[in-house]
Scaffold this motif. Structure first.
Motif, PDB file in Angstrom:
ATOM      1  N   ILE A 146     115.586  15.458 -16.316  1.00 40.83           N
ATOM      2  CA  ILE A 146     116.958  15.974 -16.289  1.00 40.83           C
ATOM      3  C   ILE A 146     117.891  15.005 -15.581  1.00 40.83           C
ATOM      4  O   ILE A 146     118.999  14.714 -16.074  1.00 40.83           O
ATOM      5  N   GLU A 147     117.476  14.495 -14.425  1.00 40.91           N
ATOM      6  CA  GLU A 147     118.361  13.605 -13.666  1.00 40.91           C
ATOM      7  C   GLU A 147     118.698  12.354 -14.457  1.00 40.91           C
ATOM      8  O   GLU A 147     119.848  11.901 -14.472  1.00 40.91           O
ATOM      9  N   GLU A 148     117.706  11.792 -15.126  1.00 44.35           N
ATOM     10  CA  GLU A 148     117.928  10.588 -15.924  1.00 44.35           C
ATOM     11  C   GLU A 148     118.924  10.847 -17.048  1.00 44.35           C
ATOM     12  O   GLU A 148     119.862  10.059 -17.265  1.00 44.35           O
ATOM     13  N   VAL A 149     118.727  11.935 -17.772  1.00 43.11           N
ATOM     14  CA  VAL A 149     119.615  12.257 -18.889  1.00 43.11           C
ATOM     15  C   VAL A 149     121.021  12.577 -18.389  1.00 43.11           C
ATOM     16  O   VAL A 149     122.022  12.142 -18.969  1.00 43.11           O
ATOM     17  N   ALA A 150     121.103  13.337 -17.298  1.00 38.46           N
ATOM     18  CA  ALA A 150     122.413  13.706 -16.764  1.00 38.46           C
ATOM     19  C   ALA A 150     123.205  12.476 -16.333  1.00 38.46           C
ATOM     20  O   ALA A 150     124.418  12.386 -16.579  1.00 38.46           O
ATOM     21  N   LEU A 153     124.499  10.633 -19.453  1.00 39.76           N
ATOM     22  CA  LEU A 153     125.582  11.324 -20.153  1.00 39.76           C
ATOM     23  C   LEU A 153     126.744  11.687 -19.236  1.00 39.76           C
ATOM     24  O   LEU A 153     127.725  12.286 -19.683  1.00 39.76           O
ATOM     25  N   ASP A 154     126.617  11.316 -17.941  1.00 38.21           N
ATOM     26  CA  ASP A 154     127.663  11.629 -16.947  1.00 38.21           C
ATOM     27  C   ASP A 154     127.950  13.132 -16.933  1.00 38.21           C
ATOM     28  O   ASP A 154     129.088  13.571 -17.007  1.00 38.21           O
ATOM     29  N   ARG A 155     126.867  13.895 -16.812  1.00 32.08           N
ATOM     30  CA  ARG A 155     126.968  15.351 -16.808  1.00 32.08           C
ATOM     31  C   ARG A 155     126.292  15.892 -15.563  1.00 32.08           C
ATOM     32  O   ARG A 155     125.505  15.210 -14.895  1.00 32.08           O
ATOM     33  N   ASP A 156     126.538  17.156 -15.257  1.00 36.12           N
ATOM     34  CA  ASP A 156     125.896  17.816 -14.135  1.00 36.12           C
ATOM     35  C   ASP A 156     124.467  18.190 -14.537  1.00 36.12           C
ATOM     36  O   ASP A 156     124.252  18.784 -15.603  1.00 36.12           O
ATOM     37  N   PRO A 157     123.472  17.891 -13.699  1.00 38.37           N
ATOM     38  CA  PRO A 157     122.084  18.239 -14.041  1.00 38.37           C
ATOM     39  C   PRO A 157     121.878  19.722 -14.323  1.00 38.37           C
ATOM     40  O   PRO A 157     120.973  20.090 -15.090  1.00 38.37           O
ATOM     41  N   SER A 158     122.698  20.571 -13.729  1.00 35.57           N
ATOM     42  CA  SER A 158     122.524  22.008 -13.926  1.00 35.57           C
ATOM     43  C   SER A 158     122.813  22.443 -15.364  1.00 35.57           C
ATOM     44  O   SER A 158     122.476  23.564 -15.750  1.00 35.57           O
ATOM     45  N   GLU A 159     123.408  21.569 -16.153  1.00 35.34           N
ATOM     46  CA  GLU A 159     123.719  21.898 -17.539  1.00 35.34           C
ATOM     47  C   GLU A 159     122.483  21.817 -18.443  1.00 35.34           C
ATOM     48  O   GLU A 159     122.518  22.281 -19.584  1.00 35.34           O
TER      49      GLU A 159
END
Length: 384
Positions: A18-22, A25-31
């Protein structure tokens, strides 16, 4: 100075976190929800988590006592002698130990395709060769002795994966025994049961011990792990159960203190945490059933904690699902470019994954299967 020729080796590529993808994509990991690496959606065994916290202050000592205690606990679990349990740094470490014990340079192993990359990786590390037998999509990845024997050529070891990753198929113990009977005396049949807790089948340990009507064998070994049902993937703890005749070999092939103090203490606590395992297995069964009933594509029957889905274009579907916050496994790396693998999550996670994959299939207007596409025989298998 250069390392030895590694051109025949492949790099292990784990599922994306999750952290890598977030970050990418410059997104919040909680998404995001991650259903790509067959991890336990309920986390670690609560008993193991307590043991890790309580053990933290003693990690300055080598795990000699803990190693012996865990070995004994696992042996009791399977009703085998302590000497038959080879603890390791994950199931992959147990594969290394078996290869150290049986492979001479130039020996070959026979592995499933698609399948777990580390079987072949470990063989090459130990100067062995790798050959493959095919599990066919057209036959729903059925596993039986005949399929393996069609490709067998005196190999030193044969690997079976039951349940198989990424398809979820299993092989009956009668077929394992038939395979062992039909191969050379010096061929070891290794049954990888990393997902064994999720399957409605008896363990191949019965073949080692001559239980349930089977003759006791000295040419079968079984792999197990604490990573999946016990939720301890992060501590790296697995083991092999080997024939009784192998008692002296472990001390000659293992690394000093094959599992850490934290791993051993976590394992000792987890091995008796039946409540956590039962909850995990029930969740997986419910999730598998929900996916088979509600995904608008072909979903193979699975006895693992995951489901394989024929979506037509795995890369496109996995990428779009990731954009929508659900990380799944693109199985192109397994030689299945039309398939994704979805880990069994909690009820909410599973429902979100199903809704997302259906929305993506509709948006991309892909032709789904089961398809007649040929598996890619040249693909490198890289995931666990």
């Amino acid at each position: 100075m250069q390392p030895r020729d590694l051109s025949d080796h492949v790099a292990y590529e784990a599922g994306r976190g999750i952290e890598e993808v977030a970050r990418e994509l410059d997104r919040d990991p909680s998404e995001f929800v991650k259903l790509a690496s067959n991890e336990n959606p309920h986390g670690p065994s609560p008993a193991a988590a307590v043991a890790i916290r309580e053990t933290a202050s003693s990690v300055s000592s080598y795990p000699k006592a803990a190693h012996a205690d865990l070995t004994s606990a696992v042996a009791d679990r399977w009703n085998v002698a302590d000497e038959q349990v080879w603890l390791a740094n994950g199931g992959d470490g147990a594969i290394d130990y078996l290869h150290r014990a049986v492979l001479e340079p130039g020996d070959s192993i026979l592995v499933p395709a698609p399948g777990f990359a580390y079987y072949g990786m470990s063989s090459r590390y130990h100067h062995g060769d790798v050959r493959e037998y095919d599990l066919s999509k057209a036959d729903d990845f059925t596993q039986d002795a005949e399929t393996v024997l069609e490709h067998y050529d005196g190999d030193r070891a044969i690997f079976l994966t039951s349940p198989h990753n990424p398809t979820g198929s299993t092989i009956p113990l009668e077929e394992v025994a038939k395979l062992a009977d039909a191969t050379d005396d010096e061929t070891l049949v290794v049954v990888d049961e990393a997902y064994g807790e999720f399957a409605d089948r008896d363990s191949a340990v019965a073949l080692l011990e001559g239980r349930d009507g089977f003759e006791a064998r000295d040419d079968v070994a079984v792999l197990r792990t604490f990573s999946k049902a016990y939720g301890l993937a992060g501590v790296r703890l697995g083991y092999a159960v080997v024939p009784g005749e192998w008692a002296d070999a472990y001390a000659r092939v293992n690394t000093p203190f094959a599992a850490s103090e934290l791993a051993c203490r976590a394992g000792i606590a987890a091995v008796d945490d039946d409540e956590h395992v039962e909850r995990t297995v029930e969740t997986a069964r419910d999730s598998r059933a929900y996916m088979r009933e509600h995904i608008d594509a072909h979903v193979w029957e699975s006895e693992g904690n995951f489901a394989l889905v024929d979506v037509g274009d795995a890369s496109a579907v996995a990428e779009e699902m990731q954009q929508r916050g659900v990380i799944v496994r693109d199985c192109s790396s397994f030689g299945l470019p039309g398939c994704i693998r979805i880990t069994c999550g909690t009820e909410d996670e599973t429902e979100r994954a199903v809704e997302t994959v259906n929305d993506v299939l509709a948006a991309l207007d892909l032709e789904t299967g089961p398809s007649d596409e040929a598996d890619d025989p040249d693909a490198e298998v890289v995931d666990s």
